[in-house]
Design a protein around this motif. Structure first.
Motif, PDB file in Angstrom:
ATOM      1  N   THR A 114       0.936  -0.991   0.093  1.00  0.00           N
ATOM      2  CA  THR A 114      -0.220  -0.113   0.049  1.00  0.00           C
ATOM      3  C   THR A 114       0.838   1.207   0.044  1.00  0.00           C
ATOM      4  OG1 THR A 114      -1.564  -1.158   1.089  1.00  0.00           O
ATOM      5  CG2 THR A 114      -1.859   1.233   1.160  1.00  0.00           C
ATOM      6  N   MET A 115       0.755   2.114  -0.785  1.00  0.00           N
ATOM      7  CA  MET A 115       1.408   3.416  -1.062  1.00  0.00           C
ATOM      8  C   MET A 115       0.389   4.400  -1.076  1.00  0.00           C
ATOM      9  SD  MET A 115       2.975   0.912  -3.251  1.00  0.00           S
ATOM     10  CE  MET A 115       1.782   0.939  -4.460  1.00  0.00           C
ATOM     11  N   GLN A 116       0.147   5.147   0.205  1.00  0.00           N
ATOM     12  CA  GLN A 116      -0.708   6.064   0.158  1.00  0.00           C
ATOM     13  C   GLN A 116      -0.036   7.408   0.323  1.00  0.00           C
ATOM     14  OE1 GLN A 116      -2.991   5.828   3.883  1.00  0.00           O
ATOM     15  NE2 GLN A 116      -3.976   7.706   3.832  1.00  0.00           N
ATOM     16  N   ASN A 117      -0.662   8.464  -0.500  1.00  0.00           N
ATOM     17  CA  ASN A 117      -0.117   9.868  -0.770  1.00  0.00           C
ATOM     18  C   ASN A 117      -0.005  10.391   0.772  1.00  0.00           C
ATOM     19  OD1 ASN A 117       0.548  12.320  -1.618  1.00  0.00           O
ATOM     20  ND2 ASN A 117      -1.346  12.893  -2.074  1.00  0.00           N
ATOM     21  N   GLY A 118       1.195  10.852   1.126  1.00  0.00           N
ATOM     22  CA  GLY A 118       1.472  11.375   2.670  1.00  0.00           C
ATOM     23  C   GLY A 118       1.644  10.373   3.458  1.00  0.00           C
ATOM     24  N   GLY A 119       1.727   9.178   3.022  1.00  0.00           N
ATOM     25  CA  GLY A 119       1.795   8.055   4.096  1.00  0.00           C
ATOM     26  C   GLY A 119       2.866   7.260   3.842  1.00  0.00           C
ATOM     27  N   VAL A 120       3.543   6.357   5.172  1.00  0.00           N
ATOM     28  CA  VAL A 120       4.380   5.631   4.820  1.00  0.00           C
ATOM     29  C   VAL A 120       3.924   4.260   3.948  1.00  0.00           C
ATOM     30  CG1 VAL A 120       6.150   3.862   6.107  1.00  0.00           C
ATOM     31  CG2 VAL A 120       5.528   6.138   6.937  1.00  0.00           C
ATOM     32  N   ALA A 121       4.799   3.778   3.106  1.00  0.00           N
ATOM     33  CA  ALA A 121       4.378   2.417   2.516  1.00  0.00           C
ATOM     34  C   ALA A 121       4.469   1.254   3.448  1.00  0.00           C
ATOM     35  CB  ALA A 121       5.320   2.468   1.146  1.00  0.00           C
ATOM     36  N   SER A 122       3.249   0.448   3.121  1.00  0.00           N
ATOM     37  CA  SER A 122       3.412  -0.596   4.174  1.00  0.00           C
ATOM     38  C   SER A 122       2.938  -1.965   3.355  1.00  0.00           C
ATOM     39  CB  SER A 122       2.311  -0.463   5.058  1.00  0.00           C
ATOM     40  OG  SER A 122       0.924  -0.342   4.412  1.00  0.00           O
ATOM     41  N   ARG A 123       3.315  -2.964   3.898  1.00  0.00           N
ATOM     42  CA  ARG A 123       3.225  -4.356   3.277  1.00  0.00           C
ATOM     43  C   ARG A 123       2.124  -5.162   4.160  1.00  0.00           C
ATOM     44  NH1 ARG A 123       8.766  -4.449   2.005  1.00  0.00           N
ATOM     45  NH2 ARG A 123       8.778  -4.594  -0.430  1.00  0.00           N
ATOM     46  N   GLU A 124       1.232  -5.822   3.701  1.00  0.00           N
ATOM     47  CA  GLU A 124       0.285  -6.625   4.149  1.00  0.00           C
ATOM     48  C   GLU A 124       0.495  -8.131   3.705  1.00  0.00           C
ATOM     49  OE1 GLU A 124      -1.032  -4.088   1.952  1.00  0.00           O
ATOM     50  OE2 GLU A 124      -1.010  -2.551   3.672  1.00  0.00           O
TER      51      GLU A 124
END
Length: 144
Positions: A114-124
């Motif tokens: 998940t690559m959200q604008n203004g957020g840290v990229a995360s893995r699920e």
């Protein structure tokens, strides 16, 4: 009644047959679900349905802050791509000591990014447990 801080639990993933003692880098949440099939054993004389526990199973999922340099996250990705089984351990820590743990072998069934604008990229990451889960409170000898 005891309550546990969720941050006291740390998820470890290693190759089967090795003893990796490093927790996953960037873990923000993890969820362990242990289930048992409900087998109906009611008969014609039963006024209420009756059940016994059947086969057990478990899944594990985790959300991690994506770190492409972390060896554990590289292991997860390569294990999914190769179809390898991994060892997962969910440790409950008290300070630097492990006071409870769940251990099992698992296959990795999915990895989302998940690559959200203004957020840290995360893995699920989703794991399907294969075989028995050793649990800190298990008392039955028929867990295998």
């Amino acid at each position: 009644m005891a309550f546990y801080d969720g941050s006291a639990y740390k998820l470890y993933v290693s190759k089967v047959g090795t003893s990796n003692t490093t927790p996953l880098v960037g873990e923000s949440t993890s969820t362990l679900n242990i289930t048992a099939d409900a087998l109906e054993v009611s008969d014609k004389s039963s006024a209420w349905k009756q059940y016994i526990a059947g086969m057990r199973g478990a899944t594990l999922s985790a959300t991690l802050y994506a770190d492409d340099e972390d060896a554990s996250q590289k292991l997860i990705i390569s294990s999914l791509m190769a179809g390898d089984t991994v060892l997962v351990s969910l440790h409950r820590m008290s300070g630097l000591s492990v006071v409870g743990e769940y251990n099992a072998q698992a296959i990795i069934t999915s990895i989302g990014l998940t690559m959200q604008n203004g957020g840290v990229a995360s893995r699920e990451v989703s794991f399907q447990i294969t075989g028995a889960v050793s649990a800190p409170y298990a008392t039955s000898a028929s867990e295998e």
